[in-house]
Enzyme design. Structure first.
Site, PDB file in Angstrom:
ATOM      1  N   HIS A   1      -5.531  -1.763  -3.305  1.00 28.79           N
ATOM      2  CA  HIS A   1      -5.239  -0.335  -3.396  1.00 28.79           C
ATOM      3  C   HIS A   1      -4.303  -0.150  -4.591  1.00 28.79           C
ATOM      4  O   HIS A   1      -3.958  -1.122  -5.281  1.00 28.79           O
ATOM      5  CB  HIS A   1      -4.627   0.212  -2.100  1.00 28.79           C
ATOM      6  CG  HIS A   1      -3.312  -0.393  -1.727  1.00 28.79           C
ATOM      7  ND1 HIS A   1      -3.136  -1.725  -1.426  1.00 28.79           N
ATOM      8  CD2 HIS A   1      -2.065   0.159  -1.585  1.00 28.79           C
ATOM      9  CE1 HIS A   1      -1.886  -1.973  -1.127  1.00 28.79           C
ATOM     10  NE2 HIS A   1      -1.199  -0.831  -1.222  1.00 28.79           N
TER      11      HIS A   1
ATOM     12  N   HIS B   1      -1.129   1.297  -4.831  1.00 24.35           N
ATOM     13  CA  HIS B   1       0.321   1.449  -4.739  1.00 24.35           C
ATOM     14  C   HIS B   1       0.975   0.599  -5.828  1.00 24.35           C
ATOM     15  O   HIS B   1       0.485  -0.472  -6.194  1.00 24.35           O
ATOM     16  CB  HIS B   1       0.821   1.060  -3.356  1.00 24.35           C
ATOM     17  CG  HIS B   1       0.530   2.102  -2.321  1.00 24.35           C
ATOM     18  ND1 HIS B   1       0.747   1.908  -0.974  1.00 24.35           N
ATOM     19  CD2 HIS B   1       0.056   3.382  -2.434  1.00 24.35           C
ATOM     20  CE1 HIS B   1       0.418   3.010  -0.297  1.00 24.35           C
ATOM     21  NE2 HIS B   1      -0.008   3.909  -1.170  1.00 24.35           N
TER      22      HIS B   1
ATOM     23  N   ASP C   1       3.389  -1.449  -6.245  1.00 22.27           N
ATOM     24  CA  ASP C   1       3.732  -2.870  -6.127  1.00 22.27           C
ATOM     25  C   ASP C   1       2.515  -3.779  -6.224  1.00 22.27           C
ATOM     26  O   ASP C   1       2.648  -5.001  -6.343  1.00 22.27           O
ATOM     27  CB  ASP C   1       4.496  -3.146  -4.825  1.00 22.27           C
ATOM     28  CG  ASP C   1       3.748  -2.724  -3.576  1.00 22.27           C
ATOM     29  OD1 ASP C   1       3.020  -1.725  -3.628  1.00 22.27           O
ATOM     30  OD2 ASP C   1       3.898  -3.394  -2.529  1.00 22.27           O
ATOM     31  N   HIS C   2       1.315  -3.181  -6.233  1.00 21.63           N
ATOM     32  CA  HIS C   2       0.086  -3.967  -6.340  1.00 21.63           C
ATOM     33  C   HIS C   2      -0.570  -3.866  -7.713  1.00 21.63           C
ATOM     34  O   HIS C   2      -1.518  -4.613  -7.986  1.00 21.63           O
ATOM     35  CB  HIS C   2      -0.916  -3.519  -5.274  1.00 21.63           C
ATOM     36  CG  HIS C   2      -0.498  -3.858  -3.880  1.00 21.63           C
ATOM     37  ND1 HIS C   2      -1.094  -4.852  -3.127  1.00 21.63           N
ATOM     38  CD2 HIS C   2       0.483  -3.342  -3.091  1.00 21.63           C
ATOM     39  CE1 HIS C   2      -0.510  -4.925  -1.943  1.00 21.63           C
ATOM     40  NE2 HIS C   2       0.450  -4.008  -1.900  1.00 21.63           N
TER      41      HIS C   2
ATOM     42  N   HIS D   1      -4.437   1.662   5.939  1.00 21.60           N
ATOM     43  CA  HIS D   1      -3.121   1.765   5.299  1.00 21.60           C
ATOM     44  C   HIS D   1      -2.748   3.233   5.116  1.00 21.60           C
ATOM     45  O   HIS D   1      -2.467   3.706   4.010  1.00 21.60           O
ATOM     46  CB  HIS D   1      -3.139   1.036   3.965  1.00 21.60           C
ATOM     47  CG  HIS D   1      -1.787   0.886   3.321  1.00 21.60           C
ATOM     48  ND1 HIS D   1      -0.640   0.665   4.050  1.00 21.60           N
ATOM     49  CD2 HIS D   1      -1.400   0.936   2.008  1.00 21.60           C
ATOM     50  CE1 HIS D   1       0.386   0.574   3.229  1.00 21.60           C
ATOM     51  NE2 HIS D   1      -0.040   0.756   1.990  1.00 21.60           N
TER      52      HIS D   1
ATOM     53  N   ASP E   1      -2.561  -4.366   2.251  1.00 25.65           N
ATOM     54  CA  ASP E   1      -1.659  -3.671   3.174  1.00 25.65           C
ATOM     55  C   ASP E   1      -2.476  -2.972   4.251  1.00 25.65           C
ATOM     56  O   ASP E   1      -3.404  -2.215   3.943  1.00 25.65           O
ATOM     57  CB  ASP E   1      -0.825  -2.633   2.427  1.00 25.65           C
ATOM     58  CG  ASP E   1       0.118  -3.264   1.418  1.00 25.65           C
ATOM     59  OD1 ASP E   1       0.073  -4.499   1.249  1.00 25.65           O
ATOM     60  OD2 ASP E   1       0.896  -2.519   0.791  1.00 25.65           O
TER      61      ASP E   1
ATOM     62  N   HIS F   1       3.184 -10.129   2.155  1.00 21.39           N
ATOM     63  CA  HIS F   1       3.767  -8.789   2.092  1.00 21.39           C
ATOM     64  C   HIS F   1       5.017  -8.722   2.978  1.00 21.39           C
ATOM     65  O   HIS F   1       5.172  -7.851   3.840  1.00 21.39           O
ATOM     66  CB  HIS F   1       2.753  -7.719   2.494  1.00 21.39           C
ATOM     67  CG  HIS F   1       3.041  -6.373   1.886  1.00 21.39           C
ATOM     68  ND1 HIS F   1       3.705  -5.381   2.571  1.00 21.39           N
ATOM     69  CD2 HIS F   1       2.764  -5.867   0.662  1.00 21.39           C
ATOM     70  CE1 HIS F   1       3.819  -4.316   1.800  1.00 21.39           C
ATOM     71  NE2 HIS F   1       3.263  -4.581   0.626  1.00 21.39           N
TER      72      HIS F   1
END
Length: 312
Positions: A61, A63, A65-66, A138, A210, A268
């Site tokens: 996805h 977000h 942090d990814h 998520h 996530d 995670h």
């Protein structure tokens, strides 16, 4: 023919001194697949021996942090003179954000970058294996899990018995191993089941990204050699896990148990457990014993198996 899973960043949301943010490399027969690309992924690749010559990068996805590591990774590849195509795979609607990351800074990219948006249920065939996608839970984020699934292998051929039966070595052996019934010159009919064992299962690695615990993950991880499942929180933060669309370590273990997975790696990990994740490991192992909390550089090696196909 090893299958290696190397954890480059098993932290949640932000890096810590012990763990980088999400990124994971799967290395099969010398070919590397990268999953997620958090901040600092390129340095983690250098540190843990992951080649920059890979071709495929999968995002669970978008977000931050990814994905924040993709800008620096592409810049480094360009400075190294890369000309080969890089393929990015991501959930539906992710293309715009990824293009913004690639163009950030305005430097010239020396190689083509293809972005393909995937729907849940899509399958990418790679010959002896495939990548299956599945929807995870998520919250409002469109998110995918990925399963690397090797094709089943033929059963073992019994050469000693073939010789005892007087079957000449050569093309007939190959035909029998491929499942063909043959007729010998003396009129005997040889069924392949006489000489060939049951099919042997291929390896399966499942990466959730996530997610809350969900039925789709259980289905994808059925009989998996390795389930990589997020475990952001411990039991005392279950309400927070529900609120943010994440899982506890115990919940991840319950998914692994329900799926009949063989091994569970927790990733995670919230910063509050970064220095000491024993609480997460303890809670998970009460449900699923073969559990490890991943750290930077943690590697799982999955050898070829002689086990027969259990399902299907």
């Amino acid at each position: 023919m090893p299958l290696l899973v190397r954890f480059l960043g098993p932290a949640a949301s932000r890096p810590t001194a012990e763990r980088g943010v999400p990124s994971l490399a799967v290395i099969r027969e010398g070919h590397t697949l990268l999953f997620d690309c958090g901040e600092g992924t390129q340095r983690q690749m250098m540190r843990y021996g992951v080649s920059f010559s890979f071709e495929d990068l999968f995002f669970t996805h978008t977000h931050s942090d990814h994905i924040l590591g993709i800008t620096g990774l592409i810049r480094t590849m360009a400075l190294q003179g890369r000309t080969e195509r890089l393929r990015l795979w991501a959930p539906r609607g992710a293309g715009r954000v990824l293009r913004q990351c690639i163009s950030l800074g305005g430097e010239r990219t020396t190689f083509p970058v293809d972005i393909t948006e995937l729907d849940a249920g899509a399958t990418l065939s790679r010959g002896e294996y495939r990548i299956d996608t599945f929807a995870v839970d998520h919250g409002p984020s469109t998110s995918l899990g990925y399963a690397l699934v090797e094709e089943e292998r033929k059963g073992r051929f019994n050469p000693d018995l073939a010789r005892e039966l007087g079957i000449p070595e050569g093309p007939l052996w190959g035909r029998i191993h491929r499942g063909e019934q043959i007729t010998l010159d003396d009129g005997r009919v040889i069924d392949p089941g006489v000489l060939v064992g049951e099919r042997r299962r291929g390896r399966r690695v499942v990466i959730t990204g996530d997610t809350r615990p969900c039925a789709n993950t259980i289905a994808a991880a059925r009989d998996a050699d390795l389930l990589v499942h997020e475990a952001t929180f411990a039991d005392d933060e279950v309400a927070r896990a529900v609120e943010t669309g994440h899982s506890t370590a115990r919940e991840a273990a319950e998914v692994a148990k329900a799926a009949g997975a063989r091994r569970l790696a927790l990733t995670h990990i919230s910063a509050r457990y970064s220095q000491n994740a024993r609480e997460l490991e303890r809670e998970a192992k009460l449900v699923f014993a073969n559990t490890t909390v991943a750290k930077d550089g943690y590697e799982v090696e999955l050898a070829l198996t002689e086990e027969e196909v259990r399902f299907g």
